[in-house]
Motif scaffolding. Structure first.
Motif, PDB file in Angstrom:
ATOM      1  N   LYS A  97      83.625 -35.684 -13.484  1.00 37.16           N
ATOM      2  CA  LYS A  97      82.648 -35.413 -12.421  1.00 37.16           C
ATOM      3  C   LYS A  97      83.358 -34.771 -11.229  1.00 37.16           C
ATOM      4  CE  LYS A  97      79.558 -37.789  -9.138  1.00 37.16           C
ATOM      5  NZ  LYS A  97      80.304 -37.665  -7.878  1.00 37.16           N
TER       6      LYS A  97
ATOM      7  N   LEU B   6      74.976 -35.018 -12.412  1.00 38.68           N
ATOM      8  CA  LEU B   6      75.351 -36.362 -12.823  1.00 38.68           C
ATOM      9  C   LEU B   6      74.176 -37.068 -13.479  1.00 38.68           C
ATOM     10  CD1 LEU B   6      77.330 -38.736 -12.909  1.00 38.68           C
ATOM     11  CD2 LEU B   6      76.565 -39.358 -10.597  1.00 38.68           C
TER      12      LEU B   6
ATOM     13  N   VAL C 147      79.094 -31.815 -13.397  1.00 40.40           N
ATOM     14  CA  VAL C 147      79.711 -32.777 -14.296  1.00 40.40           C
ATOM     15  C   VAL C 147      79.917 -32.098 -15.649  1.00 40.40           C
ATOM     16  CG1 VAL C 147      79.490 -35.035 -15.405  1.00 40.40           C
ATOM     17  CG2 VAL C 147      78.573 -34.684 -13.099  1.00 40.40           C
TER      18      VAL C 147
ATOM     19  N   ASN D  38      83.571 -38.268  -5.823  1.00 42.90           N
ATOM     20  CA  ASN D  38      83.743 -36.958  -6.430  1.00 42.90           C
ATOM     21  C   ASN D  38      85.167 -36.834  -6.960  1.00 42.90           C
ATOM     22  OD1 ASN D  38      81.125 -36.034  -5.863  1.00 42.90           O
ATOM     23  ND2 ASN D  38      81.712 -35.360  -3.814  1.00 42.90           N
TER      24      ASN D  38
ATOM     25  N   THR E 242      73.610 -35.716 -16.994  1.00 41.09           N
ATOM     26  CA  THR E 242      74.700 -36.093 -17.895  1.00 41.09           C
ATOM     27  C   THR E 242      74.593 -37.552 -18.294  1.00 41.09           C
ATOM     28  OG1 THR E 242      76.167 -34.446 -16.897  1.00 41.09           O
ATOM     29  CG2 THR E 242      77.205 -36.202 -18.162  1.00 41.09           C
TER      30      THR E 242
ATOM     31  N   ASP F  20      78.180 -34.437  -7.687  1.00 39.86           N
ATOM     32  CA  ASP F  20      76.909 -34.866  -8.284  1.00 39.86           C
ATOM     33  C   ASP F  20      76.204 -33.725  -9.002  1.00 39.86           C
ATOM     34  OD1 ASP F  20      77.216 -37.438  -7.432  1.00 39.86           O
ATOM     35  OD2 ASP F  20      75.891 -37.260  -5.696  1.00 39.86           O
TER      36      ASP F  20
END
Length: 205
Positions: free
Chosen positions: A168, A183, A174, A144, A186, A171
């Motif tokens: 990011k 995540l 982002v 992270n 993305t 999770d």
């Protein structure tokens, strides 16, 4: 002002390395967070350009020609042909463009594309952001509070194939192209845009 405004500016400007770095600095706290939260979009654009210019001028003052040439050459590598403006990109001309664009207190123009190398992103966070623990790593474990380098993994390409940077926080948070997504979502977006691989990550500390 939402943090997505920072990455949205990148949509027109092509400064994903700086947009992602500003997002990291925002999470780190301090002056950048205040700027993002309290300024207008125009003021934020001016601040972004001022940050970019400050970084480049600092590299010049420090005599870091290797890093400056790396940024120049990486930016030129994105030129689709020799007639494109990126093909003749120089640091000096870019700084002049910033000066011209910001005269009068309003940003004019959108042609501010510049490709940040992995080591340049790290150096910016250290020099301008005071994040001296920032480091470049691989993608075996995705942490992270990182800036992810995505593209087409190829060890013979410049910087192993990095084409784009995204920030990011976690999770589920982002930031990319003016949006906040997971995540997974993305990575689907950037894969569809020609960046299917995670190439590297920059741990922000």
């Amino acid at each position: 002002m939402p943090l997505t405004n920072v990455s949205e500016i990148n949509n027109d400007w092509g400064i994903c390395g700086f947009a992602s770095s500003i997002a990291a600095l925002y999470q780190h706290g301090g002056a950048v967070g205040n700027v993002v939260d309290t300024t207008s979009v125009n003021q934020l654009k001016i601040r972004l350009l001022a940050e970019i210019k400050s970084f480049l001028v600092t590299l010049q003052a420090n005599g870091n020609i290797t890093m400056l040439n790396g940024i120049r050459d990486f930016t030129r590598s994105f030129a689709p042909n020799t007639g494109h403006a990126w093909a003749t990109f120089t640091i000096e001309e870019y700084i002049n463009r910033i000066d011209t664009a910001c005269r009068g207190g309003t940003v004019n123009g959108t042609d501010f594309s510049m490709a940040m190398t992995p080591v340049a992103v790290v150096e910016y966070l250290k020099l301008n952001g005071g994040m001296i623990g920032t480091r470049l790593t691989g993608t075996e474990y995705i942490a992270n509070n990182v800036i992810l380098g995505v593209g087409k993994l190829n060890t013979s390409s410049p910087h192993n194939g990095v084409l784009h940077w995204i920030y990011k926080k976690s999770d589920s948070e982002v930031y990319n192209w003016g949006e906040k997504k997971t995540l997974a979502d993305t990575l689907k977006d950037v894969s569809g845009a020609g960046c299917p691989d995670l190439v590297c990550q920059i741990v922000c500390a």
